[in-house]
Scaffold this motif. Structure first.
Motif, PDB file in Angstrom:
ATOM      1  N   SER B 123      22.497  71.021  38.906  1.00 12.79           N
ATOM      2  CA  SER B 123      23.119  69.851  39.517  1.00 12.79           C
ATOM      3  C   SER B 123      22.533  68.572  38.943  1.00 12.79           C
ATOM      4  CB  SER B 123      22.893  69.871  41.031  1.00 12.79           C
ATOM      5  OG  SER B 123      21.542  69.582  41.287  1.00 12.79           O
ATOM      6  N   ALA B 124      23.265  67.487  39.189  1.00 10.59           N
ATOM      7  CA  ALA B 124      22.781  66.193  38.716  1.00 10.59           C
ATOM      8  C   ALA B 124      21.497  65.805  39.430  1.00 10.59           C
ATOM      9  CB  ALA B 124      23.854  65.125  38.953  1.00 10.59           C
ATOM     10  N   LEU B 125      21.372  66.253  40.692  1.00  9.17           N
ATOM     11  CA  LEU B 125      20.188  65.921  41.466  1.00  9.17           C
ATOM     12  C   LEU B 125      18.922  66.448  40.794  1.00  9.17           C
ATOM     13  CD1 LEU B 125      19.879  64.399  44.098  1.00  9.17           C
ATOM     14  CD2 LEU B 125      19.627  66.590  45.269  1.00  9.17           C
ATOM     15  N   ALA B 126      19.027  67.678  40.257  1.00  8.77           N
ATOM     16  CA  ALA B 126      17.869  68.268  39.579  1.00  8.77           C
ATOM     17  C   ALA B 126      17.492  67.422  38.365  1.00  8.77           C
ATOM     18  CB  ALA B 126      18.183  69.701  39.161  1.00  8.77           C
ATOM     19  N   ILE B 127      18.505  66.929  37.660  1.00  7.95           N
ATOM     20  CA  ILE B 127      18.225  66.099  36.484  1.00  7.95           C
ATOM     21  C   ILE B 127      17.514  64.815  36.895  1.00  7.95           C
ATOM     22  CG2 ILE B 127      19.286  64.780  34.615  1.00  7.95           C
ATOM     23  CD1 ILE B 127      21.467  66.881  34.503  1.00  7.95           C
ATOM     24  N   VAL B 128      18.037  64.179  37.953  1.00  6.35           N
ATOM     25  CA  VAL B 128      17.408  62.934  38.412  1.00  6.35           C
ATOM     26  C   VAL B 128      15.964  63.205  38.847  1.00  6.35           C
ATOM     27  CG1 VAL B 128      17.465  61.144  40.181  1.00  6.35           C
ATOM     28  CG2 VAL B 128      19.566  61.817  39.039  1.00  6.35           C
ATOM     29  N   ALA B 129      15.765  64.332  39.562  1.00  2.00           N
ATOM     30  CA  ALA B 129      14.400  64.673  39.991  1.00  2.00           C
ATOM     31  C   ALA B 129      13.489  64.846  38.780  1.00  2.00           C
ATOM     32  CB  ALA B 129      14.413  65.942  40.836  1.00  2.00           C
TER      33      ALA B 129
END
Lengths: 313, 530
Positions: B123-129
């Motif tokens: 997910s994009a969230l993992a990338i941002v994290a």
């Protein structure tokens, strides 16, 4: 009225101030005088609430201040170098505390304060464009804006050069008396203390060694070191220890003391000599211009007792 | 006299200028040329594609979000770690710098392991994290350095005038801190927008940034035209951003006094900030611990099997060489890249930091300064792509040269503040006592610059060990570096290969972390110099 009772402050376990007790009645100016590193600035910061006390108490009108944070004490602190907010204009610096309190009539009050410190027309200048003396005047005005119940001055004039310092010292005295401000000032310069303050406390190595009215302290220094720090030239040992100013001994043919000139130097005002006096030892003395005693010459000296003080008396 | 000074300046600058001309200007201009091969219309056509628009939009918003979170976590942590006397703060500070130089591939692998089997996977969230993981350290370092030396007395003066702690922060501390925060945020945005390894390993097929898109277009789709067009856009965007960052960096109020402060004991009001610090620490430590634990497990038991397999080529011959060979290649390359970037960066730092005496000298010097900052504007992937277009990629020296160029801005930024911080009167004092130019350098400059040189060497070494962007274009199949091997392993099927990737990541992370921690102990402010 400010009262300090046995106040002690430490930095990392190293005591900086030990058992300091002071009293400052309303409307008076007290100078804490001491050499650098004696703990006087720490004492001032403790009064401001910027340093925690290890022991003792600081009280205002009988109410203990230990749990009152700096910003609620109603004091104002002026630093050696002013600490103006460089991103604000002179007017905004001075009006800072007024804006915090959402006071009305800020513009008028700021104008009044600018006039008080002699800086009319400086309202829109930035601190970076001011001279050292002007910056201190702005800092003073900023402190006075909300009429603090106590003004704390940390070496307010030390960063300035000599001529300016003398002029600003008497201006400071005038402003403080005119406004009826209660102030606590720390300084290492006895001239500054004498000009500005009513009362004097002498501090050394973290302890207050003497306090009282200016002339009380001046007339009876507690010990030799205090005397020297107050500007006495020498302390002579004898049945009583006598602190003498440089001009206490004069070369006088009628004088009762005999001695040999060791050294002589002409200054614009008078001739300064060092004389080895029989039974006393080396003393400083002055001679009027025109006389020029040479080294090795025998002279007589007289003593002006108003220019001496009995140490520890 | 002036002519001689100018000639010395030109002589010193000549080497770096030539190197940059051949290994930087040439590849980049070739790439730009390739983009315009079929006229500017082709560039516009690429930019008009829906996929390109999606990629650009993803790059911008993910970098923006990661920047916001990094600042939100980093500001309170900077306060706690640089102004408060909390137990273990020097250890925490060291731990928090590690991610900054951790190989991106390793971070990608660690986060992938962390989110595997959860809805966050891919997910994009993992990338941002992952991006925050990297960059929170930058915020803490840059803002912390500014905060630590911020003169406390204006704040005290305000408090004495009746300002509450919140009012002191708003009216005194924040205006003084703002340049550092803005500068940190723009640098973080720059890093996030050009992040390559994290997006490549975590984004899978769904998410692609400009940087990874260039890689995919070049190596998978063989659409060099489109890759060049994207590179040009990126080049322009980054250069613009760097100009902005440079402006912001210059704006800190020079009258803001700097002086050392004593750390204060934390009070009850500091609790929210301490909590934020703990969150930041958890964000940094959790993926690393997960990675370590994962590398030591197989089929539900604790084992060193993954590490033993590092001497093989993997399940189903996933690799051409054993991982241990790749490690040796990595170390060798890093040594070469380190001396190259130190030599180049050292010369540049000397040229740039000396005070100019005449107008001509000042003009020449600022031109050189701007020229030497060019590599900062080019992402590693673009550089690798340019090399691929212009240079003979069969040469083994190409990889260390590219890595040296990637590390160059960091080296220069570490040395320049130190050299320009030396008061020129020190040199004049030495000269007036009879020291010649070399002797002056030995007495005045060398003692000051010795530690920063070591630090710069450490950073260059760590950057080179973990460099993946340019290397992935240039590396030869039979001599891969460790990050390349890790990326290959996670692309292959089989849990054994994934396990090997984990073990290799731990080895690589340990090597870079070791270098960085040693360097950090030397206590030179270098990340803050960005």
């Amino acid at each position: 009225m400010l009262r300090l009772t046995d106040v002690s402050v430490s930095y990392d376990g190293v005591p900086a101030v030990r058992d300091a007790s002071l009293e400052l009645p309303d409307g008076q100016v007290l100078a804490v005088l001491g050499p650098s590193g004696c703990g006087k600035s720490t004492l001032l910061r403790a009064v401001a609430g910027l340093e925690p006390l290890v022991a003792g108490a600081i009280a205002w009108d009988g109410a203990d201040l230990s749990r009152v944070p700096t910003h609620k004490r109603g004091f104002a602190l002026m630093f050696q170098d002013g600490q103006l907010f460089n991103h604000l204009t002179v007017a905004r610096n001075i009006g800072y505390a007024l804006r915090l309190r959402r006071a009305s009539g800020i513009v008028d009050r700021v104008g009044e304060l600018l006039a008080l410190v002699g800086l009319e027309g400086y309202a829109d200048r930035l601190p970076a464009t001011l001279s050292g003396g002007e910056r201190q005047r702005v800092a003073l005005a900023r402190c006075l804006a909300v009429r603090p119940r106590l003004l704390l001055l940390d070496e307010p004039l030390s960063a300035l050069d000599t001529g300016l310092r003398q002029r600003l010292a008497s201006d400071l005295r005038e402003i403080l008396t005119a406004e009826g401000i209660t102030a606590l000032m720390v300084t290492h310069d006895h001239e500054e203390a004498f000009t500005v303050a009513d009362r004097l406390a002498v501090m050394r190595a973290g302890e207050i060694v003497q306090q009282g009215g200016i002339d009380e302290v001046w007339r009876a220094p507690a010990d030799a070191e205090t005397a020297l720090f107050l500007g006495y030239a020498r302390v002579l040992d004898g049945p009583v220890r006598l602190a003498v100013r440089r001009s206490a001994f004069r070369v006088d043919p009628e004088g009762s003391l005999r001695g040999t000139v060791l050294e002589a130097r002409v200054t614009p005002e008078q001739v300064r000599v060092v004389v080895d006096v029989e039974d006393v030892g080396e003393v400083d003395a002055v001679a009027p211009l025109g006389q020029h005693p040479a080294a090795g010459q025998h002279v007589r000296l007289s003593l002006d007792s108003t220019r001496t003080a009995v140490v520890g008396g | 006299m002036t002519t001689r000074r100018l000639l010395t300046l030109v002589g010193l600058a000549l080497g770096p200028v030539l190197v940059l001309a051949v290994f930087f200007v040439l590849p980049v201009s070739a790439m730009i040329g390739r983009g315009f091969d079929e006229g500017p219309r082709a560039v516009l056509e690429v930019l008009g594609r829906p996929r390109t628009r999606r990629v650009v939009w993803f790059t911008v918003w993910s970098a923006g979000a990661a920047t916001l979170v990094s600042v939100a976590l980093g500001m309170p942590a900077a306060h706690v770690l640089h102004r408060l006397d909390v137990p273990g703060r020097s250890v925490v500070r060291s731990v928090l710098v590690v991610p900054f130089v951790l190989p991106t591939v390793v971070v990608g692998v660690a986060f992938r392991l962390l989110v595997r089997g959860t809805p966050l996977d891919g997910s994009a969230l993992a990338i941002v994290a992952g991006l925050v993981f990297f960059n929170v350290a930058v915020v803490i370092r840059v803002v912390g350095a500014a905060w630590e030396s911020l003169d406390a007395r204006p704040g005290e003066a305000a408090a004495a005038l009746g300002a509450s702690p919140a009012q002191v922060f708003r009216t005194v501390t924040w205006p003084a801190l703002r340049p550092a925060v803005v500068s940190a945020a723009s640098v973080v945005f720059l890093f996030c927008a050009t992040s390559y390894g994290v997006v490549l390993t975590l984004g899978g097929l769904r998410y692609s940034s400009v940087e990874t898109e260039i890689y995919l277009l070049t190596t998978q789709l063989l659409d060099l035209q489109a890759a060049a067009a994207l590179s040009i856009v990126q080049l322009l965007a980054i250069t613009a951003l760097i100009v902005v960052v440079g402006r912001l960096r210059r704006s800190p109020d020079p009258t803001t006094a700097r002086r050392p402060n004593r750390a204060r004991r934390p009070g009850r009001g500091d609790l929210p900030q301490v909590v934020a610090t703990v969150v930041a620490l958890a964000l940094v430590v959790t993926p690393l611990l997960t990675l370590l634990a994962g590398s030591l497990r197989e089929d539900g038991t604790w084992t060193l099997a993954n590490y033993r397999r590092l001497r093989t080529v993997g399940d189903g011959n996933a690799l051409l060489v054993p991982v241990t060979d790749a490690l040796v290649t990595s170390l060798r390359t890093a040594v070469d890249a380190t001396w190259m970037s130190l030599l180049l960066g050292g010369l540049i730092a000397v040229v740039v930091s000396r005070r100019s005496l005449s107008r001509a000298e000042r003009g020449l010097r600022s031109t050189l300064d701007a020229f030497f900052m060019l590599p900062l504007g080019v992402s590693a992937v673009t550089l690798g792509f340019g090399f691929l277009l212009t240079l003979d990629t069969s040469s083994r020296l190409l990889v260390p040269i590219a890595q040296a160029l990637v590390a160059l801005p960091l080296v220069v930024r570490t040395l320049v503040p130190v050299l320009s911080g030396v008061d020129d009167r020190q040199r004049q004092a030495a000269a007036s006592l009879g020291a010649g130019p070399l002797r002056t350098c030995a007495t005045v400059d060398l003692p000051v610059v010795r530690r920063p040189l070591l630090v710069a060497a450490g950073f260059a070494f760590a950057v080179s060990l973990g460099e993946f962007g340019a290397t992935s274009f240039l590396v030869r199949d039979e001599h891969p570096t460790l990050p390349v091997v890790i990326f290959q392993l996670i692309g292959r099927p089989g849990s054994e290969n994934f396990g090997m990737a984990l073990a290799a990541s731990v080895v690589l992370a340990a090597a870079t972390a070791l270098v960085v921690l040693v360097v950090d102990r030397l206590g030179v402010r270098s990340l803050g110099a960005f």
